[in-house]
Design a protein around this motif. Structure first.
Motif, PDB file in Angstrom:
ATOM      1  N   ALA A  23     112.381 -55.021 -59.452  1.00 21.11           N
ATOM      2  CA  ALA A  23     111.204 -55.397 -58.651  1.00 21.11           C
ATOM      3  C   ALA A  23     110.943 -54.440 -57.496  1.00 21.11           C
ATOM      4  N   ASP A  24     112.010 -53.960 -56.832  1.00 24.87           N
ATOM      5  CA  ASP A  24     111.795 -53.067 -55.690  1.00 24.87           C
ATOM      6  C   ASP A  24     111.194 -51.728 -56.117  1.00 24.87           C
ATOM      7  N   GLU A  27     107.465 -52.289 -57.264  1.00 28.48           N
ATOM      8  CA  GLU A  27     106.546 -52.366 -56.114  1.00 28.48           C
ATOM      9  C   GLU A  27     105.988 -50.988 -55.785  1.00 28.48           C
ATOM     10  N   TYR A  28     106.848 -49.962 -55.806  1.00 28.05           N
ATOM     11  CA  TYR A  28     106.400 -48.595 -55.523  1.00 28.05           C
ATOM     12  C   TYR A  28     105.579 -48.029 -56.678  1.00 28.05           C
ATOM     13  N   MET A  30     103.643 -49.685 -58.647  1.00 20.13           N
ATOM     14  CA  MET A  30     102.342 -50.340 -58.703  1.00 20.13           C
ATOM     15  C   MET A  30     101.416 -49.941 -57.554  1.00 20.13           C
ATOM     16  N   ALA A  31     101.877 -49.037 -56.668  1.00 25.45           N
ATOM     17  CA  ALA A  31     101.000 -48.504 -55.623  1.00 25.45           C
ATOM     18  C   ALA A  31      99.838 -47.787 -56.311  1.00 25.45           C
ATOM     19  N   TRP A  48     102.104 -55.592 -64.153  1.00 16.24           N
ATOM     20  CA  TRP A  48     103.397 -56.140 -63.772  1.00 16.24           C
ATOM     21  C   TRP A  48     103.401 -57.619 -64.121  1.00 16.24           C
ATOM     22  N   GLU A  82     107.549 -44.944 -52.456  1.00 15.39           N
ATOM     23  CA  GLU A  82     106.265 -44.685 -53.116  1.00 15.39           C
ATOM     24  C   GLU A  82     106.055 -43.178 -53.296  1.00 15.39           C
TER      25      GLU A  82
END
Length: 181
Positions: A23-24, A27-28, A30-31, A48, A82
């Motif tokens: 997940a961490d 998150e990057y 999906m930027a 996601w 990111e």
């Protein structure tokens, strides 16, 4: 990505593949700038969901994107951001990288060096042949190497020690197993 001029036999068939991504890191990924980079580089869309990162697109494109994302996840075990993911996705050549190692203990000095195509490596260890000598019982004579891959625009860490090298608390793979961005 399959060029538009070459219509494969399965043209128009949309494939979906789930890639397991922590997940961490997701998150990057999906930027917006990374989703755009993946879409333009591989011709796939990302979603996601609770099972992971879903890749949607032509089968060959999905397969290529899956391979690249699995490689990214491997490299991000030692730290992700990111910007790191964006640079890995774009793989733009880099002629020079300025390296600055700032120690967390007072007994070591700051080390600075420019890595270039002509001088792409810095070695660390307790032996006198190293670019940066570190006298410590936990450091090998030839401990690790930082290496610029100018074509890929990445700096790799290579473990050269017998006892292992750790980055952000995680052990790096041995020299024969690969390099870490």
């Amino acid at each position: 990505m399959v060029p538009a001029s070459q219509t494969p036999p399965n043209a128009g068939v949309v494939n979906t593949c789930i890639v397991a991504v922590p997940a961490d890191i997701a998150e990057y990924l999906m930027a917006e700038k990374n989703v755009t980079a993946i879409a333009s580089s591989f011709g796939v869309n990302l979603e996601w969901n609770d099972k992971g990162l879903a890749l949607l697109g032509l089968p060959d494109n999905v397969a290529l994107a899956k391979m690249k994302l699995q490689r990214l996840v491997t490299h991000c075990q030692w730290g992700a951001s990111e910007d790191k993911l964006h640079r890995l996705l774009l793989q733009q050549p880099m002629a020079t990288c300025f390296l600055r190692l700032s120690p967390t203990v007072a007994s070591l000095d700051t080390f600075e060096r420019a890595l270039t195509r002509h001088s792409p490596t810095v070695t660390l260890g307790k032996g006198p042949a190293n670019d940066l000598m570190v006298s410590d019982d936990l450091i090998s004579r030839s401990h690790c190497m930082l290496e610029l891959d100018a074509e890929k625009g990445c700096v790799y860490v290579v473990d050269c020690s017998t006892n292992g090298t750790f980055l952000n608390g995680k052990r790096l793979p041995g020299k024969s197993k690969g390099r870490v961005v």
